[in-house]
Each structure stands twice: as C-alpha cells, then as structure tokens.
Design an enzyme around this catalytic site. Structure first.
Site, PDB file in Angstrom:
ATOM      1  N   SER A  72       0.829  -1.222   0.000  1.00 52.09           N
ATOM      2  CA  SER A  72       0.000   0.000   0.000  1.00 52.09           C
ATOM      3  C   SER A  72       0.853   1.258   0.000  1.00 52.09           C
ATOM      4  CB  SER A  72      -0.954   0.001   1.195  1.00 52.09           C
ATOM      5  OG  SER A  72      -0.225   0.099   2.413  1.00 52.09           O
ATOM      6  N   ARG A  88      -2.972   2.565 -32.329  1.00 49.97           N
ATOM      7  CA  ARG A  88      -4.186   2.238 -31.588  1.00 49.97           C
ATOM      8  C   ARG A  88      -4.138   0.804 -31.074  1.00 49.97           C
ATOM      9  NH1 ARG A  88      -8.381   6.111 -30.401  1.00 49.97           N
ATOM     10  NH2 ARG A  88      -9.854   4.377 -30.581  1.00 49.97           N
ATOM     11  N   GLU A  93      -3.906  -2.399 -25.959  1.00 48.46           N
ATOM     12  CA  GLU A  93      -3.289  -3.281 -24.946  1.00 48.46           C
ATOM     13  C   GLU A  93      -2.998  -2.507 -23.656  1.00 48.46           C
ATOM     14  OE1 GLU A  93       0.104  -5.270 -26.647  1.00 48.46           O
ATOM     15  OE2 GLU A  93      -1.168  -6.577 -27.838  1.00 48.46           O
ATOM     16  N   ARG A  98      -5.969  -1.740 -15.555  1.00 44.98           N
ATOM     17  CA  ARG A  98      -7.104  -1.057 -14.943  1.00 44.98           C
ATOM     18  C   ARG A  98      -6.749  -0.085 -13.842  1.00 44.98           C
ATOM     19  NH1 ARG A  98      -9.740  -6.892 -14.521  1.00 44.98           N
ATOM     20  NH2 ARG A  98      -7.509  -7.329 -14.603  1.00 44.98           N
ATOM     21  N   SER A 106      -8.992  12.074 -29.149  1.00 48.06           N
ATOM     22  CA  SER A 106     -10.333  11.634 -29.524  1.00 48.06           C
ATOM     23  C   SER A 106     -10.485  11.598 -31.036  1.00 48.06           C
ATOM     24  CB  SER A 106     -11.379  12.577 -28.931  1.00 48.06           C
ATOM     25  OG  SER A 106     -12.649  12.241 -29.473  1.00 48.06           O
ATOM     26  N   GLN A 107     -10.860  10.437 -31.562  1.00 48.32           N
ATOM     27  CA  GLN A 107     -11.122  10.323 -33.001  1.00 48.32           C
ATOM     28  C   GLN A 107     -12.494  10.878 -33.358  1.00 48.32           C
ATOM     29  OE1 GLN A 107     -10.452   6.092 -33.652  1.00 48.32           O
ATOM     30  NE2 GLN A 107      -8.446   6.545 -34.536  1.00 48.32           N
ATOM     31  N   ASN A 181       0.208   4.771 -10.133  1.00 48.77           N
ATOM     32  CA  ASN A 181       1.095   4.735  -8.963  1.00 48.77           C
ATOM     33  C   ASN A 181       2.218   3.718  -9.193  1.00 48.77           C
ATOM     34  OD1 ASN A 181       0.230   2.137  -8.004  1.00 48.77           O
ATOM     35  ND2 ASN A 181      -1.637   3.115  -7.226  1.00 48.77           N
ATOM     36  N   ARG A 192       4.342  -6.169 -19.470  1.00 45.65           N
ATOM     37  CA  ARG A 192       4.537  -5.709 -20.857  1.00 45.65           C
ATOM     38  C   ARG A 192       6.009  -5.610 -21.240  1.00 45.65           C
ATOM     39  NH1 ARG A 192      -0.277  -6.816 -23.225  1.00 45.65           N
ATOM     40  NH2 ARG A 192      -1.975  -6.025 -21.943  1.00 45.65           N
TER      41      ARG A 192
HETATM   42  C1  LIG Z   1       1.650 -11.853 -23.423  1.00 47.50           C
HETATM   43  C2  LIG Z   1       0.228 -11.380 -23.227  1.00 47.50           C
HETATM   44  C3  LIG Z   1      -0.780 -11.928 -24.000  1.00 47.50           C
HETATM   45  C4  LIG Z   1      -2.106 -11.513 -23.814  1.00 47.50           C
HETATM   46  N1  LIG Z   1      -3.083 -12.040 -24.606  1.00 47.50           N
HETATM   47  C5  LIG Z   1      -4.371 -11.650 -24.446  1.00 47.50           C
HETATM   48  C6  LIG Z   1      -5.429 -12.181 -25.271  1.00 47.50           C
HETATM   49  O1  LIG Z   1      -5.196 -12.989 -26.152  1.00 47.50           O
HETATM   50  N2  LIG Z   1      -6.688 -11.741 -25.047  1.00 47.50           N
HETATM   51  C7  LIG Z   1      -6.993 -10.845 -24.060  1.00 47.50           C
HETATM   52  O2  LIG Z   1      -8.169 -10.507 -23.891  1.00 47.50           O
HETATM   53  N3  LIG Z   1      -6.018 -10.312 -23.290  1.00 47.50           N
HETATM   54  C8  LIG Z   1      -4.738 -10.681 -23.448  1.00 47.50           C
HETATM   55  N4  LIG Z   1      -3.747 -10.133 -22.664  1.00 47.50           N
HETATM   56  C9  LIG Z   1      -4.126  -9.106 -21.667  1.00 47.50           C
HETATM   57  C10 LIG Z   1      -4.153  -9.708 -20.247  1.00 47.50           C
HETATM   58  O3  LIG Z   1      -5.096 -10.754 -20.152  1.00 47.50           O
HETATM   59  C11 LIG Z   1      -4.494  -8.600 -19.212  1.00 47.50           C
HETATM   60  O4  LIG Z   1      -5.808  -8.133 -19.434  1.00 47.50           O
HETATM   61  C12 LIG Z   1      -3.569  -7.426 -19.274  1.00 47.50           C
HETATM   62  O5  LIG Z   1      -2.234  -7.837 -19.329  1.00 47.50           O
HETATM   63  C13 LIG Z   1      -3.801  -6.520 -18.050  1.00 47.50           C
HETATM   64  O6  LIG Z   1      -3.123  -7.061 -16.943  1.00 47.50           O
HETATM   65  P1  LIG Z   1      -3.817  -7.588 -15.599  1.00 47.50           P
HETATM   66  O7  LIG Z   1      -4.897  -8.549 -15.903  1.00 47.50           O
HETATM   67  O8  LIG Z   1      -2.716  -8.085 -14.740  1.00 47.50           O
HETATM   68  O9  LIG Z   1      -4.593  -6.380 -15.010  1.00 47.50           O
HETATM   69  P2  LIG Z   1      -4.319  -4.920 -14.460  1.00 47.50           P
HETATM   70  O10 LIG Z   1      -5.532  -4.183 -14.817  1.00 47.50           O
HETATM   71  O11 LIG Z   1      -2.991  -4.373 -14.895  1.00 47.50           O
HETATM   72  O12 LIG Z   1      -4.322  -5.157 -12.902  1.00 47.50           O
HETATM   73  C14 LIG Z   1      -3.169  -5.494 -12.152  1.00 47.50           C
HETATM   74  C15 LIG Z   1      -3.529  -6.578 -11.160  1.00 47.50           C
HETATM   75  O13 LIG Z   1      -4.602  -6.121 -10.327  1.00 47.50           O
HETATM   76  C16 LIG Z   1      -5.427  -7.230 -10.011  1.00 47.50           C
HETATM   77  N5  LIG Z   1      -6.772  -6.990 -10.558  1.00 47.50           N
HETATM   78  C17 LIG Z   1      -7.152  -5.962 -11.352  1.00 47.50           C
HETATM   79  N6  LIG Z   1      -8.447  -6.030 -11.609  1.00 47.50           N
HETATM   80  C18 LIG Z   1      -8.902  -7.147 -10.991  1.00 47.50           C
HETATM   81  C19 LIG Z   1     -10.159  -7.753 -10.894  1.00 47.50           C
HETATM   82  N7  LIG Z   1     -11.247  -7.288 -11.502  1.00 47.50           N
HETATM   83  N8  LIG Z   1     -10.260  -8.866 -10.164  1.00 47.50           N
HETATM   84  C20 LIG Z   1      -9.204  -9.398  -9.514  1.00 47.50           C
HETATM   85  N9  LIG Z   1      -7.957  -8.868  -9.573  1.00 47.50           N
HETATM   86  C21 LIG Z   1      -7.818  -7.750 -10.305  1.00 47.50           C
HETATM   87  C22 LIG Z   1      -4.806  -8.475 -10.652  1.00 47.50           C
HETATM   88  O14 LIG Z   1      -3.944  -9.071  -9.697  1.00 47.50           O
HETATM   89  C23 LIG Z   1      -4.000  -7.877 -11.780  1.00 47.50           C
HETATM   90  O15 LIG Z   1      -2.911  -8.701 -12.206  1.00 47.50           O
HETATM   91  C24 LIG Z   1      -2.417 -10.519 -22.839  1.00 47.50           C
HETATM   92  C25 LIG Z   1      -1.380  -9.969 -22.083  1.00 47.50           C
HETATM   93  C26 LIG Z   1      -0.077 -10.378 -22.258  1.00 47.50           C
HETATM   94  C27 LIG Z   1       1.016  -9.743 -21.441  1.00 47.50           C
END
Ligand SMILES: Cc1cc2nc3c(=O)[nH]c(=O)nc-3n(C[C@H](O)[C@H](O)[C@H](O)COP(=O)(O)OP(=O)(O)OC[C@H]3O[C@@H](n4cnc5c(N)ncnc54)[C@H](O)[C@@H]3O)c2cc1C
Length: 243
Positions: A72, A88, A93, A98, A106-107, A181, A192
C-alpha cells in the site's frame, strides 16, 4: 522517443508535521515520490527516528518494504507518461491495465491529417512497412469518402467523425497520457516488458521503464533490462513477484 515521463509526485516533508528541520531527510539519490513511500511506511510503525540500521536509508527502506510486500505504501507515489505517435493497437493493450488513469486523443474530434503515416511495428522490414503505408493510405481515402457522404446526408461533424473512424486501422497513430502509482507501473513493466509481450508495447515499456528507474531508482532497483536473442530489450525482476 514516443514515451516521455512528464509528471511525478512531489512531497513536502515539513508539511507532514511528523518530520521537521533536521529530521526531514535531505534528498540524495531518490525522488520525492520515494521519500513519500518511506514516510507512509514510517507512519505505520512510528519509526521516524530510524532506529533500524538495516532500513535507515531510503534505498534500504524501500527494498525492505518490497520484501514484506507491504504494497500500500507504494500507491502514494505516481508517475505520468505521455506516449506520442503510438498505434491504436498498442493503446488497446495499454488500456487493459485497470489501475492507470488515461486521457487519449479523440477520433470523434480529430481527423487524420493528410500525410499522416501509420505507426511502423518494430519488427517490420522496409517492404512490410511499404505494404502497411499502402493499406493505410487506402483507409484514409475510405475515411474521407465516408466522411463526405455522411456530411452530405446532413450528419454533423462530431457524429460524422465517430462513424467515419470505423475504417481506420490498428496502425493509426494516437497520443495518450497515462498516470499510475508505483505499483501499477511495476506491474505494467513486468507484464509488458516480458519477452512474451507484443514487441511494440515491450519496446515502449522498456523505454518508459528506463525513465521511471532514472527518476525513482529505489522503487525499481530490483528490475533490470536485458537483451533478447533478436537484439531487442526486455525487463526482468529478481523478486518472486513484481506485485
Ligand atoms: C503476453 C500477453 C498476451 C495476452 N493475450 C491476451 C489475449 O489474447 N486476449 C486478451 O483478452 N487479453 C490478453 N492479454 C491481456 C491480459 O489478459 C491482461 O488483461 C492485461 O495484461 C492486463 O493485466 P492484468 O490482468 O494483470 O490487469 P491490471 O488491470 O494491470 O491489474 C493489475 C492486477 O490487479 C489485479 N486486478 C485488477 N483487476 C482485478 C479484478 N477485476 N479482479 C481481480 N484482480 C484484479 C490483478 O492481480 C492484476 O494482475 C495478454 C497480455 C499479455 C502480457
């Protein structure tokens, strides 16, 4: 460089009323945001007189906080990046993360300018980029035709643009401001900057990471850039988890 670090957390130790005068740390080799992280941790334990030699510098304090996963306190420091002329598809990605805040071109208001080029994917050779430029030029012609048709039907500018943009490809250039943060950036750089990520967003992640690590060295001290077999860069942390 498409990514540029443009803002970060400031911190006034004197204003805390916990630390004044000689007690306020003289910043040396760390950022205000990192000092704020340490301050937040010391509020938790009332340890402003730095009783423990193992944690009596900002670097040591932050390393210890990471090992405890006391995450925290990392949420108090933020970094803001401006990404310019990225595609885009890259921002699609990016915005999956989140915990960031975003403001993107804005397009619905801004039309593609004549002479705009598509964003070249980092792995494309010249011939492939020529193919992309050709496809993009065709898309822009289609955009103009569609916009003219909608306007002739009496559809007003913003409403016409929101329809015409449907024909623009993933490689359309865009600009986006991203604030997050330290925890959010650490996670982004880890995911990434991984060798499994798309090469285009990995390149941006590495460039942004290098600026972040320069600005806040202790927060990112466990993360390093290394070179992959194809000569591109990736990010690795020696910690079990990057949060
Ligand atoms: C190599 C690679 C391939 C990918 N391929 C695809 C694909 O084919 N299709 C696709 O749709 N996406 C794909 N993604 C996107 C991936 O699934 C994630 O949506 C994206 O990387 C965002 O990261 P995150 O889920 O860790 O979430 P972030 O939003 O970065 O959140 C960080 C962390 O917070 C926690 N968190 C956030 N929100 C929640 C929640 N609602 N519930 C519980 N915990 C939460 C989790 O621990 C999460 O890891 C890919 C990503 C990578 C790196």
């Amino acid at each position: 460089m498409p990514s540029k670090l443009i803002a970060w957390t400031d911190y006034d130790a004197d204003a805390t009323e916990f630390l004044t005068g000689a007690e306020a740390e003289i910043r040396d080799g760390h950022s205000a945001g990192e000092e704020l992280v340490e301050f937040a941790g010391r509020v938790c334990y009332g340890s402003f007189n730095k009783p423990n030699p193992a944690t009596n510098t900002n670097a040591k304090y932050i390393a210890n906080i990471k090992s405890l996963a006391h995450t925290s306190v990392f949420e108090h420091g933020t970094l803001t990046f401006l990404f310019t002329k990225v595609s885009r598809s890259l921002t699609h990605e990016l915005i999956r993360h989140r915990h960031f805040s975003y403001s993107q071109l804005s397009q619905r208001f801004v039309v593609p300018k004549e002479g705009d080029e598509p964003v070249r994917h980092v792995t494309m050779d010249d011939e492939e980029f020529t193919m992309l430029m050709d496809a993009y030029a065709h898309a822009v012609v289609s955009y103009d035709r569609l916009l003219a048709h909608l306007t002739a039907r009496g559809i007003l500018a913003k409403k016409a643009k929101e329809v015409a943009r449907e024909v623009l490809p993933n490689a359309t250039p865009t600009n986006i401001v991203v604030t997050g943060n330290y925890i959010a950036w650490r996670h982004f750089f880890n995911v990434r900057g991984s060798e499994h990520a798309d090469a285009a967003i990995r390149k941006e992640a590495v460039e942004a990471f290098e600026q972040a690590a320069h600005q806040s060295p202790n927060v990112f001290a466990d993360m390093v850039v290394y070179i992959l077999e194809d000569g591109s860069k990736a990010i690795h942390t020696h910690l079990h988890r990057a949060y």
